[in-house]
Design a protein around this motif. Structure first.
Motif, PDB file in Angstrom:
ATOM      1  N   VAL A 158       0.828  -1.203   0.000  1.00 52.97           N
ATOM      2  CA  VAL A 158       0.000   0.000   0.000  1.00 52.97           C
ATOM      3  C   VAL A 158       0.862   1.252   0.000  1.00 52.97           C
ATOM      4  O   VAL A 158       2.055   1.217   0.300  1.00 52.97           O
ATOM      5  CB  VAL A 158      -0.961   0.009   1.207  1.00 52.97           C
ATOM      6  N   GLN A 162      -1.780   5.269   3.187  1.00 51.87           N
ATOM      7  CA  GLN A 162      -2.582   4.128   3.631  1.00 51.87           C
ATOM      8  C   GLN A 162      -1.867   3.378   4.747  1.00 51.87           C
ATOM      9  O   GLN A 162      -2.502   2.965   5.731  1.00 51.87           O
ATOM     10  CB  GLN A 162      -2.854   3.191   2.458  1.00 51.87           C
ATOM     11  N   TRP A 278     -11.303  -3.540   5.713  1.00 50.82           N
ATOM     12  CA  TRP A 278     -10.256  -2.971   4.868  1.00 50.82           C
ATOM     13  C   TRP A 278      -9.051  -3.916   4.829  1.00 50.82           C
ATOM     14  O   TRP A 278      -8.522  -4.220   3.762  1.00 50.82           O
ATOM     15  CB  TRP A 278      -9.850  -1.592   5.381  1.00 50.82           C
ATOM     16  N   ARG A 281      -9.865  -7.093   2.782  1.00 51.97           N
ATOM     17  CA  ARG A 281      -9.931  -6.827   1.342  1.00 51.97           C
ATOM     18  C   ARG A 281      -8.555  -6.542   0.761  1.00 51.97           C
ATOM     19  O   ARG A 281      -8.266  -6.942  -0.377  1.00 51.97           O
ATOM     20  CB  ARG A 281     -10.909  -5.688   1.059  1.00 51.97           C
ATOM     21  N   LEU A 282      -7.711  -5.871   1.504  1.00 52.92           N
ATOM     22  CA  LEU A 282      -6.335  -5.684   1.052  1.00 52.92           C
ATOM     23  C   LEU A 282      -5.639  -7.032   0.896  1.00 52.92           C
ATOM     24  O   LEU A 282      -4.921  -7.279  -0.087  1.00 52.92           O
ATOM     25  CB  LEU A 282      -5.560  -4.813   2.052  1.00 52.92           C
ATOM     26  N   TRP A 285      -6.986  -8.798  -2.114  1.00 51.42           N
ATOM     27  CA  TRP A 285      -6.656  -8.089  -3.342  1.00 51.42           C
ATOM     28  C   TRP A 285      -5.203  -8.344  -3.757  1.00 51.42           C
ATOM     29  O   TRP A 285      -4.915  -8.631  -4.918  1.00 51.42           O
ATOM     30  CB  TRP A 285      -6.902  -6.596  -3.148  1.00 51.42           C
ATOM     31  N   ASP A 298     -13.151  -4.415  -3.898  1.00 44.02           N
ATOM     32  CA  ASP A 298     -12.265  -3.249  -3.900  1.00 44.02           C
ATOM     33  C   ASP A 298     -11.962  -2.829  -2.460  1.00 44.02           C
ATOM     34  O   ASP A 298     -12.863  -2.460  -1.721  1.00 44.02           O
ATOM     35  CB  ASP A 298     -12.956  -2.111  -4.652  1.00 44.02           C
ATOM     36  N   THR A 300     -10.504  -0.144  -1.388  1.00 42.21           N
ATOM     37  CA  THR A 300     -10.553   1.296  -1.112  1.00 42.21           C
ATOM     38  C   THR A 300     -11.899   1.732  -0.522  1.00 42.21           C
ATOM     39  O   THR A 300     -11.974   2.774   0.125  1.00 42.21           O
ATOM     40  CB  THR A 300     -10.274   2.116  -2.378  1.00 42.21           C
ATOM     41  N   HIS A 301     -12.950   0.927  -0.723  1.00 37.32           N
ATOM     42  CA  HIS A 301     -14.252   1.283  -0.148  1.00 37.32           C
ATOM     43  C   HIS A 301     -14.152   1.394   1.365  1.00 37.32           C
ATOM     44  O   HIS A 301     -14.604   2.389   1.961  1.00 37.32           O
ATOM     45  CB  HIS A 301     -15.307   0.243  -0.529  1.00 37.32           C
ATOM     46  N   GLU A 303     -11.473   1.732   3.159  1.00 40.04           N
ATOM     47  CA  GLU A 303     -10.578   2.827   3.529  1.00 40.04           C
ATOM     48  C   GLU A 303     -11.380   4.128   3.647  1.00 40.04           C
ATOM     49  O   GLU A 303     -11.206   4.887   4.617  1.00 40.04           O
ATOM     50  CB  GLU A 303      -9.468   2.989   2.496  1.00 40.04           C
ATOM     51  N   ARG A 304     -12.275   4.375   2.685  1.00 43.06           N
ATOM     52  CA  ARG A 304     -13.118   5.574   2.742  1.00 43.06           C
ATOM     53  C   ARG A 304     -14.034   5.541   3.957  1.00 43.06           C
ATOM     54  O   ARG A 304     -14.225   6.563   4.634  1.00 43.06           O
ATOM     55  CB  ARG A 304     -13.950   5.697   1.463  1.00 43.06           C
ATOM     56  N   ARG A 307     -11.964   6.315   7.108  1.00 42.88           N
ATOM     57  CA  ARG A 307     -11.628   7.740   7.204  1.00 42.88           C
ATOM     58  C   ARG A 307     -12.847   8.553   7.623  1.00 42.88           C
ATOM     59  O   ARG A 307     -12.744   9.491   8.425  1.00 42.88           O
ATOM     60  CB  ARG A 307     -11.071   8.238   5.871  1.00 42.88           C
TER      61      ARG A 307
END
Length: 316
Positions: A158, A162, A278, A281-282, A285, A298, A300-301, A303-304, A307
């Motif tokens: 990452v 991240q 997160w 999924r990382l 991925w 995904d 990044t979902h 991660e959003r 945050r």
């Protein structure tokens, strides 16, 4: 629910004979998901779901299968594992541990409204209460220990921003887990993965919770937070939907009011739920496994979502 292991029709027929479910009429692999091999089985006695477990061991599986049977007997609409004439509910197919459960009616609601969120909150509370008498114990295998083990594995893949967020949030969650307030949270069996695609509806009637293979004993608040992070989030932006969340929280509390410790730690558990998914999924991925029908989500979902949970805590 991908297909990692190909099951032939003769192998499916042999299993159905052992379970005395009649002749095989149709066998179809199920797309989606990332953990197990799943097939729809249509036979003379109806429709069932065959699951072959790709990561979970035969020693771990009795917890999940007996939990589902316990909840089904308690009136919660969940898949009920089928036993052979000797009462065994854990089987073997293609050299893998396997289970056969009844296929629940309905379909997933991927664009939920307030009524759907309320129904999930209400049934989640009932599920938690029904699980109180379950005697088997297994920790949440994707809990804090797994986060601590897995974050170092994904960090090399990452970006710097991240990685900084992963390290900071993991440190925060370890701090929370060491607190007296966290120790005071009510606990019991939890689903731990109750996303939109793991719940069935017939119209606005909730007809089933399924895919219990991330279940374990954890705080009920964490289970609720996982639901809020999926059902009450705008998928495009990761933004919190306050109206849907209010409906879910009100319906849950009508069945089981939150304690003072739970109300105080809801923001932290919403962050924990976002971090957990997160990380996973990382992991899927960047370190995928081969499968005939595998579509990694995904990362990044979440991660959003994380945050957003850090910047704008949700309180009740």
């Amino acid at each position: 629910m991908a297909v990692f292991t190909e099951v032939s029709e003769p192998e499916a027929r042999a299993l159905l004979r052992r379970l005395r479910l009649g002749e095989l009429l149709a066998l179809r692999g199920i797309e989606g998901g990332i953990e197990n091999t799943n097939y729809f089985l249509t036979c003379e006695q109806g429709e069932f779901v065959l699951t072959l477990f790709e990561r979970l061991t035969a020693g771990q599986l009795p917890f999940y299968l007996h939990l589902m049977k316990h909840l089904a007997q308690g009136g919660v609409p969940v898949p009920d594992p089928r036993a052979d004439p000797g009462g065994v509910i854990l089987h073997s197919v293609c050299g893998k541990p396997a289970a056969v459960v009844n296929k629940l009616r309905g379909s997933s609601e991927l664009a939920p409204q307030g009524a759907h969120c309320a129904a999930v909150g209400r049934m989640l509370a009932r599920m938690h209460l029904a699980g109180r008498g379950f005697e088997r114990h297994q920790p949440n295998l994707r809990g804090l220990r797994w986060w601590n083990d897995t974050v170092p594995v994904v960090l090399p893949h990452v970006a710097a921003a991240q990685a900084a967020l992963l390290r900071a949030e993991l440190a925060y969650q370890n701090h929370v887990a060491a607190s007296a307030a966290y120790a005071a949270l009510p606990r019991g069996p939890v689903h731990a993965d109750l996303f939109r695609d793991n719940v069935l509806f017939d119209g606005q009637e909730l007809t089933g919770f399924f895919d219990f293979y991330f279940a374990g004993v954890d705080s009920w608040l964490f289970d609720l937070a996982v639901c809020l992070n999926d059902w009450c989030i705008d998928l495009a932006s990761g933004a919190h939907d306050g109206a849907r969340a209010a409906r879910m929280l009100a319906a849950y509390q009508a069945e089981r009011p939150l304690t003072a410790a739970e109300r105080g730690l809801l923001p932290a558990m919403l962050r924990a739920g976002a971090l957990r998914f997160w990380i996973s999924r990382l992991w899927d991925w960047y370190l995928p496994r081969p499968a005939a029908m595998l579509k990694p989500h995904d990362p990044t979902h979440f991660e959003r979502v994380l945050r957003g949970r850090v910047a704008d805590p949700v309180r009740v």
